[in-house]
Scaffold this motif. Sequence first.
Motif, PDB file in Angstrom:
ATOM      1  N   THR A   1      98.512  38.163  30.127  1.00 17.19           N
ATOM      2  CA  THR A   1      99.222  37.625  31.289  1.00 17.19           C
ATOM      3  C   THR A   1      98.856  38.372  32.568  1.00 17.19           C
ATOM      4  OG1 THR A   1     101.152  39.029  30.837  1.00 17.19           O
ATOM      5  CG2 THR A   1     101.161  36.808  29.930  1.00 17.19           C
ATOM      6  N   GLY A   2      98.692  39.688  32.462  1.00 24.38           N
ATOM      7  CA  GLY A   2      98.341  40.476  33.649  1.00 24.38           C
ATOM      8  C   GLY A   2      97.022  40.068  34.253  1.00 24.38           C
ATOM      9  N   SER A   3      96.045  39.780  33.407  1.00 26.62           N
ATOM     10  CA  SER A   3      94.729  39.402  33.922  1.00 26.62           C
ATOM     11  C   SER A   3      94.757  38.022  34.565  1.00 26.62           C
ATOM     12  CB  SER A   3      93.680  39.448  32.807  1.00 26.62           C
ATOM     13  OG  SER A   3      93.978  38.522  31.778  1.00 26.62           O
ATOM     14  N   ILE A   4      95.632  37.138  34.075  1.00 26.50           N
ATOM     15  CA  ILE A   4      95.770  35.817  34.704  1.00 26.50           C
ATOM     16  C   ILE A   4      96.350  35.966  36.108  1.00 26.50           C
ATOM     17  CG2 ILE A   4      97.044  33.639  34.615  1.00 26.50           C
ATOM     18  CD1 ILE A   4      96.660  33.687  31.565  1.00 26.50           C
ATOM     19  N   ILE A   5      97.376  36.814  36.249  1.00 28.77           N
ATOM     20  CA  ILE A   5      97.928  37.055  37.582  1.00 28.77           C
ATOM     21  C   ILE A   5      96.870  37.663  38.494  1.00 28.77           C
ATOM     22  CG2 ILE A   5      99.580  38.430  38.902  1.00 28.77           C
ATOM     23  CD1 ILE A   5     101.545  38.104  36.629  1.00 28.77           C
ATOM     24  N   ASN A   6      96.099  38.612  37.970  1.00 32.45           N
ATOM     25  CA  ASN A   6      95.023  39.203  38.778  1.00 32.45           C
ATOM     26  C   ASN A   6      94.081  38.124  39.293  1.00 32.45           C
ATOM     27  OD1 ASN A   6      96.030  41.773  38.301  1.00 32.45           O
ATOM     28  ND2 ASN A   6      94.573  42.238  36.664  1.00 32.45           N
ATOM     29  N   GLY A   7      93.659  37.242  38.398  1.00 31.24           N
ATOM     30  CA  GLY A   7      92.729  36.188  38.782  1.00 31.24           C
ATOM     31  C   GLY A   7      93.328  35.202  39.760  1.00 31.24           C
ATOM     32  N   LEU A   8      94.591  34.852  39.562  1.00 30.99           N
ATOM     33  CA  LEU A   8      95.249  33.907  40.466  1.00 30.99           C
ATOM     34  C   LEU A   8      95.422  34.501  41.858  1.00 30.99           C
ATOM     35  CD1 LEU A   8      97.908  32.493  37.993  1.00 30.99           C
ATOM     36  CD2 LEU A   8      96.137  31.135  39.140  1.00 30.99           C
ATOM     37  N   GLU A   9      95.746  35.780  41.938  1.00 34.14           N
ATOM     38  CA  GLU A   9      95.870  36.435  43.240  1.00 34.14           C
ATOM     39  C   GLU A   9      94.537  36.410  43.992  1.00 34.14           C
ATOM     40  OE1 GLU A   9      98.196  38.220  45.262  1.00 34.14           O
ATOM     41  OE2 GLU A   9      99.571  36.936  44.150  1.00 34.14           O
ATOM     42  N   ILE A  10      93.463  36.685  43.261  1.00 31.69           N
ATOM     43  CA  ILE A  10      92.136  36.693  43.882  1.00 31.69           C
ATOM     44  C   ILE A  10      91.749  35.278  44.308  1.00 31.69           C
ATOM     45  CG2 ILE A  10      89.694  37.146  43.463  1.00 31.69           C
ATOM     46  CD1 ILE A  10      90.758  39.332  41.417  1.00 31.69           C
ATOM     47  N   ALA A  11      92.052  34.304  43.463  1.00 32.90           N
ATOM     48  CA  ALA A  11      91.759  32.910  43.815  1.00 32.90           C
ATOM     49  C   ALA A  11      92.520  32.503  45.072  1.00 32.90           C
ATOM     50  CB  ALA A  11      92.119  31.992  42.646  1.00 32.90           C
ATOM     51  N   LYS A  12      93.755  32.964  45.195  1.00 32.39           N
ATOM     52  CA  LYS A  12      94.548  32.676  46.391  1.00 32.39           C
ATOM     53  C   LYS A  12      93.871  33.258  47.640  1.00 32.39           C
ATOM     54  CE  LYS A  12      98.202  35.132  47.311  1.00 32.39           C
ATOM     55  NZ  LYS A  12      99.571  35.732  47.309  1.00 32.39           N
ATOM     56  N   GLU A  13      93.401  34.509  47.530  1.00 31.17           N
ATOM     57  CA  GLU A  13      92.762  35.171  48.669  1.00 31.17           C
ATOM     58  C   GLU A  13      91.479  34.463  49.092  1.00 31.17           C
ATOM     59  OE1 GLU A  13      92.085  39.099  47.282  1.00 31.17           O
ATOM     60  OE2 GLU A  13      94.222  39.538  46.989  1.00 31.17           O
ATOM     61  N   LEU A  14      90.677  34.060  48.112  1.00 31.91           N
ATOM     62  CA  LEU A  14      89.370  33.464  48.402  1.00 31.91           C
ATOM     63  C   LEU A  14      89.419  31.948  48.527  1.00 31.91           C
ATOM     64  CD1 LEU A  14      87.093  35.582  46.003  1.00 31.91           C
ATOM     65  CD2 LEU A  14      87.193  35.714  48.496  1.00 31.91           C
ATOM     66  N   LYS A  15      90.598  31.366  48.307  1.00 35.17           N
ATOM     67  CA  LYS A  15      90.732  29.908  48.273  1.00 35.17           C
ATOM     68  C   LYS A  15      89.761  29.322  47.237  1.00 35.17           C
ATOM     69  CE  LYS A  15      92.299  29.595  53.089  1.00 35.17           C
ATOM     70  NZ  LYS A  15      93.695  29.800  52.665  1.00 35.17           N
ATOM     71  N   ALA A  16      89.719  29.997  46.103  1.00 31.48           N
ATOM     72  CA  ALA A  16      88.795  29.634  45.029  1.00 31.48           C
ATOM     73  C   ALA A  16      89.525  28.836  43.948  1.00 31.48           C
ATOM     74  CB  ALA A  16      88.178  30.889  44.421  1.00 31.48           C
ATOM     75  N   GLN A  17      88.773  28.070  43.202  1.00 27.24           N
ATOM     76  CA  GLN A  17      89.309  27.390  42.031  1.00 27.24           C
ATOM     77  C   GLN A  17      89.499  28.426  40.925  1.00 27.24           C
ATOM     78  OE1 GLN A  17      86.707  24.560  39.817  1.00 27.24           O
ATOM     79  NE2 GLN A  17      88.257  23.021  40.327  1.00 27.24           N
ATOM     80  N   PHE A  18      90.527  28.226  40.096  1.00 27.23           N
ATOM     81  CA  PHE A  18      90.795  29.138  38.979  1.00 27.23           C
ATOM     82  C   PHE A  18      90.987  28.318  37.720  1.00 27.23           C
ATOM     83  CE2 PHE A  18      93.637  31.462  36.129  1.00 27.23           C
ATOM     84  CZ  PHE A  18      93.027  32.708  36.083  1.00 27.23           C
ATOM     85  N   PHE A  19      90.311  28.732  36.638  1.00 33.96           N
ATOM     86  CA  PHE A  19      90.456  28.053  35.351  1.00 33.96           C
ATOM     87  C   PHE A  19      90.634  29.093  34.248  1.00 33.96           C
ATOM     88  CE2 PHE A  19      88.563  26.906  31.285  1.00 33.96           C
ATOM     89  CZ  PHE A  19      89.254  25.752  30.967  1.00 33.96           C
ATOM     90  N   PHE A  20      91.538  28.794  33.316  1.00 34.72           N
ATOM     91  CA  PHE A  20      91.617  29.596  32.098  1.00 34.72           C
ATOM     92  C   PHE A  20      91.919  28.676  30.922  1.00 34.72           C
ATOM     93  CE2 PHE A  20      96.129  29.138  32.559  1.00 34.72           C
ATOM     94  CZ  PHE A  20      96.672  29.400  31.307  1.00 34.72           C
ATOM     95  N   PRO A  21      91.465  29.035  29.720  1.00 36.89           N
ATOM     96  CA  PRO A  21      91.776  28.232  28.544  1.00 36.89           C
ATOM     97  C   PRO A  21      93.128  28.605  27.975  1.00 36.89           C
ATOM     98  CG  PRO A  21      90.245  29.971  27.950  1.00 36.89           C
ATOM     99  CD  PRO A  21      90.493  30.105  29.424  1.00 36.89           C
ATOM    100  N   SER A  22      94.025  27.641  27.903  1.00 36.44           N
ATOM    101  CA  SER A  22      95.255  27.828  27.156  1.00 36.44           C
ATOM    102  C   SER A  22      94.949  27.499  25.698  1.00 36.44           C
ATOM    103  CB  SER A  22      96.370  26.955  27.729  1.00 36.44           C
ATOM    104  OG  SER A  22      97.603  27.239  27.093  1.00 36.44           O
TER     105      SER A  22
END
Length: 323
Positions: free
Chosen positions: A95-116
């Motif tokens: 879960t921590g790494s997903i939050i890390n990635g989402l925060e970075i995606a927010k900053e860069l206005k980037a798309q974010f994908f993860f497999p559930s």
Amino acid sequence: MKKVLITGANGQVGNEMTARLRKDLGRDNVIATDLKIKEGSANATEGIFEELDVSDAKRFRELAHKYQVDAIIHLASLLSVSSEKDPVFAWQLNTGSIINGLEIAKELKAQFFFPSSVAAYGVDAMPRFNTPQDTFMHPITVYGASKYAGEMLANYYHWKHGVDARSVRFGRLVSYKVRPGQGATDYAVAIYFDAVLKSSYECYLRPDTMLDFTYVDDAIDQVVKFLNTPASQLKHFNGFNLTTFYATPEDIANSIKKIMPDFKITYKLDPVRQEIADSWPQHMDDSWAREEWGLNPKIGLDEMTEIMLTNLKIKLKAEGEIK
């Protein structure tokens, strides 16, 4: 997507996704990352590779900003059986790494994908066969709980911050390129390895344990299609069910026997893995994915078996394990 950072690039899906996107986008536009570099691997020799512990938010951020990526494909996580052995670490990592990635995606206005995962459902998801995408979600494993939490976090960042955050729920993915790991249903890969190596396999699940499967090439094709679908076309962004066919260990064994008539399967149950597998739906309803972004996988059980056995014979012979 024009420039992509992939985490967990040394894993089963990561290897395949890295190769596919380097083909689509160019080798310099796909940054493969994982804990350690694998000397001589295609990830390291055929494009950019950076070492990354996804729980290190600072390093994660530095790499994404360094390469100015417009998409993050977050594949790094601890799998189901390993997660049950160390649930606190698994929760923090997944879960921590997903939050890390989402925060970075927010900053860069980037798309974010993860497999559930199908593990996000739990024992009371009904019906067990053709389980709908939107239903009760009460996972009984820390892996499943972390995946469902990831879906909710992705929804939050989408609604609250406008992040283009997407996910699909995989069943069991099958590939000959990476050896079976510690997933509860890694038997579906191990059975093919042992078929080629020993002409037999001892299965740790009941012969009637029905689960969803997708051959990895199909999965990669469908995820790329999903990521390239305009956001305006989607009603949902997270938790799309993605599957191709359902099968039991006995079904897979019978498929192998069509090519290897002398193959034999025996059973020695692992209660932990059986309990995990029994908490998942037998088959997920993927109609929303088909309707909203055109999910259309093509490789069925017998075709997958032929691909697996043919390529494993080549692979294991090259590695000196068979003559």
